[in-house]
Design an enzyme around this catalytic site. Sequence first.
Site, short mmCIF file in Angstrom:
data_model
loop_
_atom_site.label_atom_id
_atom_site.label_comp_id
_atom_site.label_asym_id
_atom_site.label_seq_id
_atom_site.Cartn_x
_atom_site.Cartn_y
_atom_site.Cartn_z
N LYS A 1 -3.98 10.71 5.20
CA LYS A 1 -3.44 9.96 6.33
C LYS A 1 -2.36 10.83 6.98
CE LYS A 1 -4.12 6.90 2.64
NZ LYS A 1 -5.53 6.68 2.82
N LYS B 1 3.21 4.45 -1.19
CA LYS B 1 3.29 5.36 -2.33
C LYS B 1 4.60 6.14 -2.21
CE LYS B 1 -1.38 4.79 -1.81
NZ LYS B 1 -2.06 4.22 -0.62
N HIS C 1 0.81 -1.22 0.00
CA HIS C 1 0.00 0.00 0.00
C HIS C 1 0.85 1.27 0.00
CE1 HIS C 1 -3.31 2.63 1.81
NE2 HIS C 1 -3.91 2.04 0.78
N ASP D 1 16.75 10.03 -8.99
CA ASP D 1 18.19 10.31 -8.98
C ASP D 1 18.81 10.24 -7.60
OD1 ASP D 1 18.21 10.61 -11.72
OD2 ASP D 1 18.08 12.80 -11.68
N HIS E 1 -9.29 11.02 1.84
CA HIS E 1 -8.36 9.90 1.62
C HIS E 1 -7.04 10.13 2.35
CE1 HIS E 1 -5.96 7.02 -0.95
NE2 HIS E 1 -7.07 6.33 -0.77
N ASP F 1 0.92 19.40 18.77
CA ASP F 1 1.57 20.53 19.46
C ASP F 1 2.37 21.45 18.55
OD1 ASP F 1 0.49 19.66 21.81
OD2 ASP F 1 2.34 18.80 22.61
#
Length: 415
Positions: free
Chosen positions: A295, A115, A113, A120, A293, A300
């Site tokens: 996450k 991404k 899952h 380079d 969608h 603080d």
Amino acid sequence: MNINWTSGNALELLENGEAFFPAAFEAIRKAERSVVLETFIIFEDKVGRELQQAVIDAARRGVRVEITVDGYGSADLSAGFIEAMTAAGVVFHMFDPQPRRLGMRTNLFRRMHRKIIVVDGVLAFIGGINFSADHLADFGPTAKQDYAMAIRGPLVDDIARFEAEALAPVRQPRLSWLRFRRKRGSGAQQAPGDSAAALVLRDNDAHTSDIEQHYRIGIRAARHDITIANAYFFPGYRFLRDLRHAAKRGVRVRLILQGEPDMPAARFVATMLYDYLLSAGVQIYEYCERPLHGKVATVDGTWSTVGSSNLDPLSLALNLEANVVVHDKKFTAELQQRLEALIEDHCQLMERQTRPRRKIQRVLVGVFVFHFLRRFPSWAGWLPARKPQLTSAPMPAEGLSAAKEHSDEACEGKP
């Protein structure tokens, strides 16, 4: 759970496909030596086709390109779409491809899952955005709200090293990007910014709960404010208990959850937790503009995280995930500002008196959910645990020749 904190990083927050896709495609188009890309989903829509053309062009000019997709998330990619890339010299891998049974995908558990993009060895991207048009506002009411980040600095070296290790089983012995990076890469020598950050992983071997543990460390250390925006919220019992304890000791705890979900069942199970959290003073906001969608989280004004991990059983106990944890006031303040805008303009506060009337069925379901959360981490070990494999797409002769030439140059340290 030990992680490698690095300082001297430059971090850029990218909100939605409108910011992420142009930055990622520009980086790929400017790549000189290498592109490594991992993603859960590539769709054959306008975003997927633009990615396809960008990596084909990169491979044709001599850049070593490797792409890994998940066998569940990207199961519908056509052979022609993949072959167009491999013919140009792109190396294409699929994580745990499985045949359909009665028309259904069977590889439900332990998905890849993550991404991640590394270009380079000096620029990386990480977050929750897939390569699909539903991350763009012009997709319509079901366009997703999400976040990613661009990274320059020493942390890129850690991400590149991780990618080299992840791909080692399917690389020819001499195709060692780790050797290549140590010889030519300069990420470890540069300090383009002043942010402290670390890569945090979840896998089914040595890092089974690292992302959840770092969330909990941030929550337990909070003194003033916690803001969490997460698409699929169904965390473990200890995580929920930490949120309640933070709220009870005077921390403002705010959750931004789905109000217009892409998967209605996800919102339903999340609402089973509302009573438990609201009763302790946790504030829950439902984002009602479009499907959430994201996450991400802030604590603080100094601690934040961006990545691929939801706070549900799949992400916390089964999937392969990657987040970046940040200690930096400037980056955290920008993310906090974006989340404040969501709350102010597009969210509805869940007040205790406005909740649906408690019925016996809801109470019984809530009890089941609560005890399920307490026991799920141990139950997860019973689910299918065979080691998923990376499968590489066959390359036509011309593509294989081009890829070998590019890898030979990399191993010899040629520009």
